[in-house]
Scaffold this motif. Structure first.
Motif, PDB file in Angstrom:
ATOM      1  N   THR A 186       3.148  61.121  61.372  1.00 40.41           N
ATOM      2  CA  THR A 186       4.061  59.955  61.300  1.00 40.41           C
ATOM      3  C   THR A 186       3.323  58.791  61.604  1.00 40.41           C
ATOM      4  O   THR A 186       3.807  57.602  61.590  1.00 40.41           O
ATOM      5  CB  THR A 186       5.464  60.204  62.107  1.00 40.41           C
ATOM      6  OG1 THR A 186       4.932  60.388  63.594  1.00 40.41           O
ATOM      7  CG2 THR A 186       6.292  61.125  61.691  1.00 40.41           C
ATOM      8  N   ARG A 195       3.763  60.513  52.417  1.00 44.80           N
ATOM      9  CA  ARG A 195       3.317  61.418  53.372  1.00 44.80           C
ATOM     10  C   ARG A 195       3.995  62.816  52.572  1.00 44.80           C
ATOM     11  O   ARG A 195       4.817  62.828  51.876  1.00 44.80           O
ATOM     12  CB  ARG A 195       4.326  61.185  54.675  1.00 44.80           C
ATOM     13  CG  ARG A 195       3.613  59.986  55.136  1.00 44.80           C
ATOM     14  CD  ARG A 195       4.480  59.475  56.573  1.00 44.80           C
ATOM     15  NE  ARG A 195       3.912  58.174  56.862  1.00 44.80           N
ATOM     16  CZ  ARG A 195       2.842  57.957  57.614  1.00 44.80           C
ATOM     17  NH1 ARG A 195       2.283  58.864  58.150  1.00 44.80           N
ATOM     18  NH2 ARG A 195       2.468  56.765  57.926  1.00 44.80           N
ATOM     19  N   ARG A 223       7.918  63.834  54.653  1.00 45.05           N
ATOM     20  CA  ARG A 223       8.252  63.114  53.520  1.00 45.05           C
ATOM     21  C   ARG A 223       9.423  61.853  53.665  1.00 45.05           C
ATOM     22  O   ARG A 223      10.328  62.348  54.384  1.00 45.05           O
ATOM     23  CB  ARG A 223       8.899  63.868  52.226  1.00 45.05           C
ATOM     24  CG  ARG A 223       7.720  64.795  51.646  1.00 45.05           C
ATOM     25  CD  ARG A 223       8.032  65.954  50.794  1.00 45.05           C
ATOM     26  NE  ARG A 223       8.921  66.908  51.265  1.00 45.05           N
ATOM     27  CZ  ARG A 223       9.480  68.002  50.707  1.00 45.05           C
ATOM     28  NH1 ARG A 223       9.509  67.748  49.435  1.00 45.05           N
ATOM     29  NH2 ARG A 223      10.569  68.881  51.240  1.00 45.05           N
ATOM     30  N   GLU A 224       9.058  60.895  53.321  1.00 39.63           N
ATOM     31  CA  GLU A 224       9.816  59.571  53.597  1.00 39.63           C
ATOM     32  C   GLU A 224      10.754  59.385  52.277  1.00 39.63           C
ATOM     33  O   GLU A 224      10.199  58.609  51.467  1.00 39.63           O
ATOM     34  CB  GLU A 224       9.158  58.428  53.902  1.00 39.63           C
ATOM     35  CG  GLU A 224       7.964  58.765  55.324  1.00 39.63           C
ATOM     36  CD  GLU A 224       7.481  57.563  55.504  1.00 39.63           C
ATOM     37  OE1 GLU A 224       7.498  57.015  56.839  1.00 39.63           O
ATOM     38  OE2 GLU A 224       6.272  57.336  54.940  1.00 39.63           O
TER      39      GLU A 224
END
Ligand code: FMN
Length: 179
Positions: free
Chosen positions: A90, A125, A156-157
């Motif tokens: 992150t 990501r 994953r965003e």
């Protein structure tokens, strides 16, 4: 307007991103096919293309690179966007203060920028489950120096993925995107 979202994924994280992008475009009124790069020989018959791959050792997967080679003329003649999945974690910046997403750009982005002239190239990501990996990845991933930079988890965003998909839908709606 027909849009192809083609992806190369080894363990499913990139497939999930591709499917999500397909859903966003579908909800914006486009006719979308989400397909594996390896399953498509000639990618003709679409008005726009999104092509994405997982990044391993700074490179797109071979399936995605071959897909681009086979379809260079078609891809460069249409609105095109490229995406990749990886890095993990992150953090916004790495230990040297460099933007993590910027640093994770696969080598192919520079090359394709010149040859295909995509409208956008985006790093997302990724996700990683050490219990799922196979073969040589397993050996690499368990090397102590590597293990520390491969945190386990799904990073994953989805809001960033949705926003990128929406921006593509908006771009395609603009007059200059029409074939
Ligand atoms: C052996 C190995 C090498 C990796 N190398 C990179 C890399 O060079 N750059 C990066 O951003 N992510 C790297 N990753 C993270 C993957 O790109 C990330 O887990 C990705 O979301 C996997 O997508 P997939 O499940 O679709 O294959 C690596 C992961 C593994 C297991």
């Amino acid at each position: 307007m027909k849009v192809m979202v083609a992806y190369a994924s080894k363990y499913g994280a990139t497939q999930g991103i591709a499917q999500r992008l397909g859903k966003v475009l579908d909800e914006c009124g486009y006719e979308v096919d989400v397909v594996k790069c390896a399953d498509i020989d000639r990618a003709s018959g679409y008005d726009a293309y999104l092509v994405g791959s997982a990044t391993y050792e700074f490179n797109w997967r071979k399936d995605a690179r071959r897909f681009v080679e086979r379809n260079e003329a078609e891809l460069s003649a249409h609105p095109l966007w490229l995406f990749s999945s990886g890095p993990l974690g992150t953090e916004q910046v790495d230990k040297d203060g460099k933007d993590v997403l910027e640093g994770a750009r696969p080598k192919q982005f520079a090359e394709y920028s010149d040859t295909l002239h995509p409208r956008g190239m985006q790093v997302f990501r990724g996700a990683y489950d050490p219990d799922k990996i196979r073969g040589a990845d397993r050996i690499i991933a368990w090397m102590p120096a590597i293990r520390d930079i491969l945190p386990k988890g799904d990073f994953r965003e989805w809001s960033a993925i949705d926003a990128w998909g929406k921006s593509i839908a908006d771009d395609l709606q603009s007059a200059d995107a029409r074939p």
